[in-house]
Design a protein around this motif. Structure first.
Motif, PDB file in Angstrom:
ATOM      1  N   HIS A   1       8.021 -10.621   1.033  1.00 35.16           N
ATOM      2  CA  HIS A   1       8.046 -12.024   0.618  1.00 35.16           C
ATOM      3  C   HIS A   1       7.449 -12.219  -0.774  1.00 35.16           C
ATOM      4  CE1 HIS A   1       3.974 -11.468   2.025  1.00 35.16           C
ATOM      5  NE2 HIS A   1       3.615 -12.647   1.547  1.00 35.16           N
ATOM      6  N   ALA A   2       6.738 -11.206  -1.244  1.00 37.37           N
ATOM      7  CA  ALA A   2       6.090 -11.261  -2.564  1.00 37.37           C
ATOM      8  C   ALA A   2       6.376  -9.965  -3.315  1.00 37.37           C
ATOM      9  CB  ALA A   2       4.580 -11.452  -2.396  1.00 37.37           C
ATOM     10  N   ASN A   3       6.149  -9.995  -4.609  1.00 36.10           N
ATOM     11  CA  ASN A   3       6.352  -8.785  -5.415  1.00 36.10           C
ATOM     12  C   ASN A   3       5.355  -7.701  -5.014  1.00 36.10           C
ATOM     13  OD1 ASN A   3       8.502  -9.469  -7.265  1.00 36.10           O
ATOM     14  ND2 ASN A   3       7.097 -10.952  -8.177  1.00 36.10           N
ATOM     15  N   ALA A   4       5.843  -6.486  -4.930  1.00 34.65           N
ATOM     16  CA  ALA A   4       4.972  -5.352  -4.629  1.00 34.65           C
ATOM     17  C   ALA A   4       4.290  -4.862  -5.901  1.00 34.65           C
ATOM     18  CB  ALA A   4       5.784  -4.217  -4.009  1.00 34.65           C
ATOM     19  N   ALA A   5       3.161  -4.189  -5.742  1.00 33.59           N
ATOM     20  CA  ALA A   5       2.443  -3.620  -6.884  1.00 33.59           C
ATOM     21  C   ALA A   5       3.275  -2.520  -7.537  1.00 33.59           C
ATOM     22  CB  ALA A   5       1.107  -3.051  -6.411  1.00 33.59           C
ATOM     23  N   GLN A   6       3.048  -2.274  -8.809  1.00 38.04           N
ATOM     24  CA  GLN A   6       3.794  -1.246  -9.539  1.00 38.04           C
ATOM     25  C   GLN A   6       3.651   0.122  -8.887  1.00 38.04           C
ATOM     26  OE1 GLN A   6       2.903  -1.163 -13.713  1.00 38.04           O
ATOM     27  NE2 GLN A   6       3.694  -3.220 -14.089  1.00 38.04           N
ATOM     28  N   GLU A   7       2.462   0.441  -8.411  1.00 33.33           N
ATOM     29  CA  GLU A   7       2.230   1.732  -7.753  1.00 33.33           C
ATOM     30  C   GLU A   7       3.125   1.869  -6.521  1.00 33.33           C
ATOM     31  OE1 GLU A   7      -1.386   4.234  -5.553  1.00 33.33           O
ATOM     32  OE2 GLU A   7      -1.704   2.181  -6.214  1.00 33.33           O
ATOM     33  N   VAL A   8       3.263   0.788  -5.781  1.00 31.70           N
ATOM     34  CA  VAL A   8       4.117   0.799  -4.584  1.00 31.70           C
ATOM     35  C   VAL A   8       5.571   1.011  -4.980  1.00 31.70           C
ATOM     36  CG1 VAL A   8       4.965  -0.603  -2.647  1.00 31.70           C
ATOM     37  CG2 VAL A   8       2.527  -0.649  -3.263  1.00 31.70           C
ATOM     38  N   MET A   9       6.003   0.338  -6.033  1.00 26.74           N
ATOM     39  CA  MET A   9       7.404   0.390  -6.457  1.00 26.74           C
ATOM     40  C   MET A   9       7.803   1.751  -7.011  1.00 26.74           C
ATOM     41  SD  MET A   9       8.648  -2.489  -5.618  1.00 26.74           S
ATOM     42  CE  MET A   9      10.191  -2.589  -6.502  1.00 26.74           C
ATOM     43  N   LYS A  10       6.840   2.582  -7.334  1.00 30.81           N
ATOM     44  CA  LYS A  10       7.129   3.920  -7.849  1.00 30.81           C
ATOM     45  C   LYS A  10       7.325   4.950  -6.732  1.00 30.81           C
ATOM     46  CE  LYS A  10       4.505   3.282 -12.160  1.00 30.81           C
ATOM     47  NZ  LYS A  10       3.290   3.714 -12.911  1.00 30.81           N
ATOM     48  N   SER A  11       7.138   4.545  -5.490  1.00 35.36           N
ATOM     49  CA  SER A  11       7.210   5.486  -4.367  1.00 35.36           C
ATOM     50  C   SER A  11       8.621   6.026  -4.172  1.00 35.36           C
ATOM     51  CB  SER A  11       6.746   4.791  -3.082  1.00 35.36           C
ATOM     52  OG  SER A  11       5.429   4.300  -3.219  1.00 35.36           O
TER      53      SER A  11
ATOM     54  N   THR B   1       0.845  -1.181   0.000  1.00 38.41           N
ATOM     55  CA  THR B   1       0.000   0.000   0.000  1.00 38.41           C
ATOM     56  C   THR B   1       0.889   1.243   0.000  1.00 38.41           C
ATOM     57  OG1 THR B   1      -1.889   1.070   1.123  1.00 38.41           O
ATOM     58  CG2 THR B   1      -0.140   0.190   2.524  1.00 38.41           C
ATOM     59  N   THR B   2       0.290   2.403  -0.229  1.00 40.90           N
ATOM     60  CA  THR B   2       1.064   3.653  -0.296  1.00 40.90           C
ATOM     61  C   THR B   2       0.357   4.762   0.475  1.00 40.90           C
ATOM     62  OG1 THR B   2      -0.048   4.440  -2.306  1.00 40.90           O
ATOM     63  CG2 THR B   2       1.915   3.066  -2.613  1.00 40.90           C
ATOM     64  N   PHE B   3       1.123   5.768   0.841  1.00 37.55           N
ATOM     65  CA  PHE B   3       0.564   7.014   1.344  1.00 37.55           C
ATOM     66  C   PHE B   3       1.576   8.123   1.067  1.00 37.55           C
ATOM     67  CE2 PHE B   3       2.928   5.471   5.050  1.00 37.55           C
ATOM     68  CZ  PHE B   3       3.567   6.614   5.504  1.00 37.55           C
ATOM     69  N   THR B   4       1.124   9.358   1.140  1.00 38.19           N
ATOM     70  CA  THR B   4       1.992  10.511   0.899  1.00 38.19           C
ATOM     71  C   THR B   4       1.949  11.428   2.111  1.00 38.19           C
ATOM     72  OG1 THR B   4       1.625  10.412  -1.497  1.00 38.19           O
ATOM     73  CG2 THR B   4       2.432  12.494  -0.609  1.00 38.19           C
ATOM     74  N   TYR B   5       3.118  11.931   2.478  1.00 37.38           N
ATOM     75  CA  TYR B   5       3.212  12.854   3.603  1.00 37.38           C
ATOM     76  C   TYR B   5       4.207  13.942   3.255  1.00 37.38           C
ATOM     77  CZ  TYR B   5       3.960  14.672   8.328  1.00 37.38           C
ATOM     78  OH  TYR B   5       4.056  15.491   9.422  1.00 37.38           O
ATOM     79  N   ARG B   6       3.739  15.179   3.278  1.00 39.54           N
ATOM     80  CA  ARG B   6       4.558  16.351   2.974  1.00 39.54           C
ATOM     81  C   ARG B   6       5.309  16.212   1.649  1.00 39.54           C
ATOM     82  NH1 ARG B   6       6.939  18.220   8.957  1.00 39.54           N
ATOM     83  NH2 ARG B   6       4.894  18.837   9.790  1.00 39.54           N
ATOM     84  N   GLY B   7       4.583  15.744   0.655  1.00 38.44           N
ATOM     85  CA  GLY B   7       5.118  15.683  -0.694  1.00 38.44           C
ATOM     86  C   GLY B   7       5.988  14.479  -1.007  1.00 38.44           C
TER      87      GLY B   7
END
Length: 240
Positions: free
Chosen positions: A136-146, A121-127
């Motif tokens: 243990h498993a591959n992360a989602a593409q959105e997560v990997m872009k963080s 999962t993702t979240f944003t804080y102060r930009g």
């Protein structure tokens, strides 16, 4: 991101973040003859105290909230319910780890308890964007872009000394990733679950697909002890 002094936990805004709680590991150790008690209130008191000290209101566990891989027995269910009732956080989020089977079922009665998939999962804080996944498993593409990736699974530690006097200490491993991203590997919150010496194992020996991609520049990683002591780059701390 702020690392709490002498605690394997971090704070971002109002979020208290940790990994490898391994709730219930005592029951597994008891089966091996180890004399330890599972005390749900003690777990809750520790986390509630950290909540007050860090002035946070939300708890995030990046995987392995519980210990038993194959679900819950009745003792674990009773202890789990007591534990969650005692916690004072307005929201509890768990990113599923490899030990978190059936966690959704157990969390269902608790409105404040959210279980995210192993893809993260993702979240944003102060930009700054943060991506959380257990590892243990591959992360989602959105997560990997963080901007900052946060993971566990390897119980990050560093070995000090060698031979019979060598000791593995819990540590934060902060590695460059891809072009401008960072990968933060969390130590285990539960001391009973042990630590892995990152300066002894080769990168390919670490668990999880992210270390097999070649995109983590592990040798350039900064190593920080829980005390806040910065030990330098991993490549300078290699043993063997």
């Amino acid at each position: 991101m702020k690392f709490l002094s002498n605690r394997p936990a971090a704070v971002i805004g109002k979020k208290l973040i940790l990994c490898e709680l391994h709730f219930g590991i005592e029951l597994s150790l008891q089966q091996r003859g180890v004399n330890v008690k599972l005390e749900p209130k003690k777990y809750a008191d520790t986390l509630n105290k950290l909540k007050l000290e860090s002035k946070t209101s939300e708890l995030i566990v990046i995987g392995d909230f519980k210990h038993t891989v194959t679900g819950f027995d009745q003792r674990e269910r009773n202890a789990f319910n007591e534990f969650i009732h005692e916690l004072k956080f307005k929201k509890i989020t768990v990113v599923k780890g490899n030990h978190d089977s059936l966690l959704e079922e157990m969390a269902r009665p608790f409105q404040q308890f959210v279980v995210e998939p192993a893809t993260g999962t993702t979240f944003t804080y102060r930009g700054v964007s943060y991506g959380l996944f257990h590892g243990h498993a591959n992360a989602a593409q959105e997560v990997m872009k963080s901007d900052v990736l946060m993971t566990g699974h390897n119980h990050a530690g560093i070995q000090i000394g060698s031979g019979e006097f060598g000791k593995t200490l819990q540590a934060w491993i902060i590695a460059p990733f891809r072009k401008r991203q960072k990968l933060v590997v969390f130590p285990s919150f539960n001391p009973l679950s042990g630590s892995v010496p990152f300066n002894v194992l080769k990168q390919r020996e670490l668990h999880g697909p992210i270390f097999k991609t070649g995109e983590v520049k592990l040798e350039e990683a900064e190593v920080i002890l829980l005390s806040g002591q910065r030990l330098g780059k991993l490549k300078h701390l290699r043993i063997g």
